[in-house]
Design a protein around this motif. Sequence first.
Motif, PDB file in Angstrom:
ATOM      1  N   THR A 181       0.821  -1.252  -0.067  1.00  0.00           N
ATOM      2  CA  THR A 181      -0.246   0.039  -0.121  1.00  0.00           C
ATOM      3  C   THR A 181       0.724   1.219  -0.106  1.00  0.00           C
ATOM      4  OG1 THR A 181      -1.817  -1.144   1.271  1.00  0.00           O
ATOM      5  CG2 THR A 181      -1.737   1.130   1.197  1.00  0.00           C
ATOM      6  N   LYS A 182       0.398   2.129  -0.827  1.00  0.00           N
ATOM      7  CA  LYS A 182       1.124   3.358  -0.893  1.00  0.00           C
ATOM      8  C   LYS A 182       0.387   4.501   0.101  1.00  0.00           C
ATOM      9  CE  LYS A 182       3.436   3.476  -5.244  1.00  0.00           C
ATOM     10  NZ  LYS A 182       2.975   3.245  -6.683  1.00  0.00           N
ATOM     11  N   ARG A 183       1.062   5.516   0.603  1.00  0.00           N
ATOM     12  CA  ARG A 183       0.460   6.567   1.538  1.00  0.00           C
ATOM     13  C   ARG A 183       1.131   7.788   1.163  1.00  0.00           C
ATOM     14  NH1 ARG A 183       2.354   8.570   6.293  1.00  0.00           N
ATOM     15  NH2 ARG A 183       0.743   9.108   8.017  1.00  0.00           N
ATOM     16  N   ALA A 184       0.221   8.528   1.415  1.00  0.00           N
ATOM     17  CA  ALA A 184       0.655  10.236   1.368  1.00  0.00           C
ATOM     18  C   ALA A 184      -0.240  10.841   2.426  1.00  0.00           C
ATOM     19  CB  ALA A 184       0.332  10.899  -0.054  1.00  0.00           C
ATOM     20  N   SER A 185       0.409  11.815   3.110  1.00  0.00           N
ATOM     21  CA  SER A 185       0.039  12.517   4.187  1.00  0.00           C
ATOM     22  C   SER A 185       0.326  14.132   4.045  1.00  0.00           C
ATOM     23  CB  SER A 185       0.287  11.972   5.458  1.00  0.00           C
ATOM     24  OG  SER A 185       1.582  12.030   5.644  1.00  0.00           O
ATOM     25  N   GLY A 186      -0.433  14.938   4.717  1.00  0.00           N
ATOM     26  CA  GLY A 186      -0.138  16.196   4.757  1.00  0.00           C
ATOM     27  C   GLY A 186      -1.428  17.153   5.331  1.00  0.00           C
ATOM     28  N   SER A 187      -0.808  18.398   5.354  1.00  0.00           N
ATOM     29  CA  SER A 187      -2.171  19.480   6.016  1.00  0.00           C
ATOM     30  C   SER A 187      -2.916  20.243   4.697  1.00  0.00           C
ATOM     31  CB  SER A 187      -1.583  20.339   6.881  1.00  0.00           C
ATOM     32  OG  SER A 187      -1.058  19.291   7.953  1.00  0.00           O
ATOM     33  N   LEU A 188      -3.950  19.956   4.401  1.00  0.00           N
ATOM     34  CA  LEU A 188      -4.732  20.703   3.428  1.00  0.00           C
ATOM     35  C   LEU A 188      -5.303  22.025   4.183  1.00  0.00           C
ATOM     36  CD1 LEU A 188      -6.748  17.769   1.538  1.00  0.00           C
ATOM     37  CD2 LEU A 188      -4.398  18.750   1.121  1.00  0.00           C
ATOM     38  N   THR A 189      -5.336  23.116   3.242  1.00  0.00           N
ATOM     39  CA  THR A 189      -5.915  24.108   3.744  1.00  0.00           C
ATOM     40  C   THR A 189      -7.406  24.546   3.319  1.00  0.00           C
ATOM     41  OG1 THR A 189      -3.594  25.065   3.913  1.00  0.00           O
ATOM     42  CG2 THR A 189      -5.663  26.785   4.011  1.00  0.00           C
ATOM     43  N   LEU A 190      -8.102  24.737   4.137  1.00  0.00           N
ATOM     44  CA  LEU A 190      -9.623  25.117   3.929  1.00  0.00           C
ATOM     45  C   LEU A 190      -9.621  26.470   4.484  1.00  0.00           C
ATOM     46  CD1 LEU A 190     -12.442  24.394   3.166  1.00  0.00           C
ATOM     47  CD2 LEU A 190     -12.854  23.737   5.632  1.00  0.00           C
ATOM     48  N   ARG A 191      -9.971  27.331   3.153  1.00  0.00           N
ATOM     49  CA  ARG A 191     -10.367  28.874   3.599  1.00  0.00           C
ATOM     50  C   ARG A 191     -11.825  28.918   4.154  1.00  0.00           C
ATOM     51  NH1 ARG A 191     -11.416  34.001  -0.352  1.00  0.00           N
ATOM     52  NH2 ARG A 191     -11.458  35.565   1.291  1.00  0.00           N
ATOM     53  N   VAL A 192     -12.112  29.501   5.236  1.00  0.00           N
ATOM     54  CA  VAL A 192     -13.450  29.835   5.622  1.00  0.00           C
ATOM     55  C   VAL A 192     -13.635  31.412   5.783  1.00  0.00           C
ATOM     56  CG1 VAL A 192     -15.062  29.265   7.577  1.00  0.00           C
ATOM     57  CG2 VAL A 192     -13.408  27.723   7.076  1.00  0.00           C
ATOM     58  N   ARG A 193     -14.383  31.838   4.901  1.00  0.00           N
ATOM     59  CA  ARG A 193     -14.674  33.339   4.806  1.00  0.00           C
ATOM     60  C   ARG A 193     -15.482  33.777   6.002  1.00  0.00           C
ATOM     61  NH1 ARG A 193     -16.773  35.109  -0.592  1.00  0.00           N
ATOM     62  NH2 ARG A 193     -18.297  33.194  -0.666  1.00  0.00           N
ATOM     63  N   PRO A 194     -15.295  34.997   6.685  1.00  0.00           N
ATOM     64  CA  PRO A 194     -16.141  35.389   7.719  1.00  0.00           C
ATOM     65  C   PRO A 194     -17.689  35.658   7.118  1.00  0.00           C
ATOM     66  CG  PRO A 194     -14.325  36.825   7.630  1.00  0.00           C
ATOM     67  CD  PRO A 194     -14.324  35.747   6.333  1.00  0.00           C
ATOM     68  N   LEU A 195     -18.651  35.375   7.828  1.00  0.00           N
ATOM     69  CA  LEU A 195     -19.773  35.318   7.667  1.00  0.00           C
ATOM     70  C   LEU A 195     -20.478  36.695   7.485  1.00  0.00           C
ATOM     71  CD1 LEU A 195     -22.727  34.029   7.032  1.00  0.00           C
ATOM     72  CD2 LEU A 195     -23.145  33.891   9.429  1.00  0.00           C
ATOM     73  N   LEU A 196     -21.045  37.126   6.382  1.00  0.00           N
ATOM     74  CA  LEU A 196     -21.544  38.555   6.290  1.00  0.00           C
ATOM     75  C   LEU A 196     -22.759  38.592   7.086  1.00  0.00           C
ATOM     76  CD1 LEU A 196     -21.037  41.447   5.061  1.00  0.00           C
ATOM     77  CD2 LEU A 196     -22.338  40.582   2.995  1.00  0.00           C
ATOM     78  N   ARG A 197     -22.995  39.944   7.726  1.00  0.00           N
ATOM     79  CA  ARG A 197     -24.153  40.151   8.466  1.00  0.00           C
ATOM     80  C   ARG A 197     -24.349  41.481   8.346  1.00  0.00           C
ATOM     81  NH1 ARG A 197     -22.018  36.377  12.814  1.00  0.00           N
ATOM     82  NH2 ARG A 197     -23.375  34.571  13.066  1.00  0.00           N
ATOM     83  N   VAL A 198     -25.651  41.934   8.401  1.00  0.00           N
ATOM     84  CA  VAL A 198     -26.291  43.315   8.853  1.00  0.00           C
ATOM     85  C   VAL A 198     -26.165  43.440  10.218  1.00  0.00           C
ATOM     86  CG1 VAL A 198     -27.920  45.133   8.484  1.00  0.00           C
ATOM     87  CG2 VAL A 198     -27.482  43.512   6.642  1.00  0.00           C
ATOM     88  N   ALA A 199     -25.314  44.476  10.822  1.00  0.00           N
ATOM     89  CA  ALA A 199     -25.101  44.480  11.983  1.00  0.00           C
ATOM     90  C   ALA A 199     -26.176  45.367  12.670  1.00  0.00           C
ATOM     91  CB  ALA A 199     -23.623  45.111  12.412  1.00  0.00           C
ATOM     92  N   GLY A 200     -27.026  46.437  11.981  1.00  0.00           N
ATOM     93  CA  GLY A 200     -27.942  47.153  12.641  1.00  0.00           C
ATOM     94  C   GLY A 200     -27.033  48.537  12.860  1.00  0.00           C
ATOM     95  N   PRO A 201     -27.771  49.272  13.838  1.00  0.00           N
ATOM     96  CA  PRO A 201     -28.645  48.796  14.833  1.00  0.00           C
ATOM     97  C   PRO A 201     -30.156  48.491  14.680  1.00  0.00           C
ATOM     98  CG  PRO A 201     -28.115  51.281  14.824  1.00  0.00           C
ATOM     99  CD  PRO A 201     -27.635  50.598  13.744  1.00  0.00           C
ATOM    100  N   GLU A 202     -30.600  47.685  15.397  1.00  0.00           N
ATOM    101  CA  GLU A 202     -31.740  47.470  15.351  1.00  0.00           C
ATOM    102  C   GLU A 202     -32.542  47.416  16.752  1.00  0.00           C
ATOM    103  OE1 GLU A 202     -35.636  46.326  15.038  1.00  0.00           O
ATOM    104  OE2 GLU A 202     -34.573  47.322  13.673  1.00  0.00           O
ATOM    105  N   PRO A 203     -33.469  48.219  16.992  1.00  0.00           N
ATOM    106  CA  PRO A 203     -33.979  49.451  15.878  1.00  0.00           C
ATOM    107  C   PRO A 203     -32.970  50.621  15.717  1.00  0.00           C
ATOM    108  CG  PRO A 203     -35.202  49.885  18.128  1.00  0.00           C
ATOM    109  CD  PRO A 203     -34.112  48.509  18.218  1.00  0.00           C
TER     110      PRO A 203
END
Length: 372
Positions: A181-203
């Motif tokens: 069996t062959k094996r390969a390993s490493g650390s993959l990078t997953l880019r996670v973007r910050p969730l966009l929100r309407v911050a208000g104020p409300e009201p």
Amino acid sequence: MNLHPPTWKRLAALTGAVVLAMGACTFAPDLSRFAACDSTGGCPSGTACLTSENRCLPTCGEAAACGSPDPVEDLDAGSDMDAGPEQDAGIEDAGVTDAGEVDAGPSALSLESSLLTQAIESVPYSAKLQARGGTPPYTFNATGQLPPGLALDTEGNLTGTPTRPGDLLLPVEVLDQSIPTKRASGSLTLRVRPLLRVAGPEPLADAPNNRAYAERISATGGKAPYTFALAPEQSLPTGLALAANGTLTGTTTQAGKKDFTVVVTDSDTPPQSAAAQLSITLTAASGTVTVISRAVPWGRVGADYSYNLRTTGGSNAFTWSLKDGALPPGILLDTKEGVLYGKPMSPGDFTFKIGVVDLLFSDEKPYTLHVD
């Protein structure tokens, strides 16, 4: 000098016999090794001129008792030389080597590190890890702790909900079906973007009747700068307008409370969009200092934060102060301008009370600042 008759006769007889023996073949002895007769037909001693060939041949007499084999017999090379099996040269099969496809065996096994699609914070995510080389099918495993909210199965399916933004490292390995069996390993990078929100104020801050109004709608997450707009079929109180930077300004006499939906779009690729319902209430103008900001916008850890608390009435010679509670770590209050500013350092809901005073009057309001 001519050949003696016996020699001539023997040569003629032998030549005739050879011709008869060969049938259809022609015997042509090579006499070039003998000296040529001179111009008078003479030859050296011991030889005689064969006039038909103009060559001096040895004279052996009737008995042919020469010191070497009979010259005529010597001319018979006997049967054809047997050169052994005929060389089968044919057409040399050099051609092009028929190697077909070179079977070099399975290539090196490796993880594909650039095929993961981007994720968004707090949004369910699904992707499939990829490998190349080796002998499929592949088996995937995590070699360490995956980021919170994510899981990996043996077929390479990465699923879950990322809980924080940034470049997340995925320690994984892939095994193939080769023997061994062959094996390969490493650390993959997953880019996670910050969730966009309407911050208000409300009201939003109240709108004093028939007075100039200014308020600022904020957003968090995503990638600044942001663009704001009303959602389709939405409207503001008569006399107010929303700019693309989120500023709401104008003068209104419309009574009551007005709800509307705002959409914000960020500058990322691809862009994110988010929507939120906000509200604004018309109030009577006041002659004394009154805090009209009903709420403060949300904040985000590590992101710039700024909000100007709004008032109406009074002398405009204000002093602001924190009356109760505690501001979020990293947030300060400008006591002259009534601006909350800074970068929140900790997530959570932070409750506090802020007061304002001019020469004669004062007012205060409680707030809760939510930090992601």
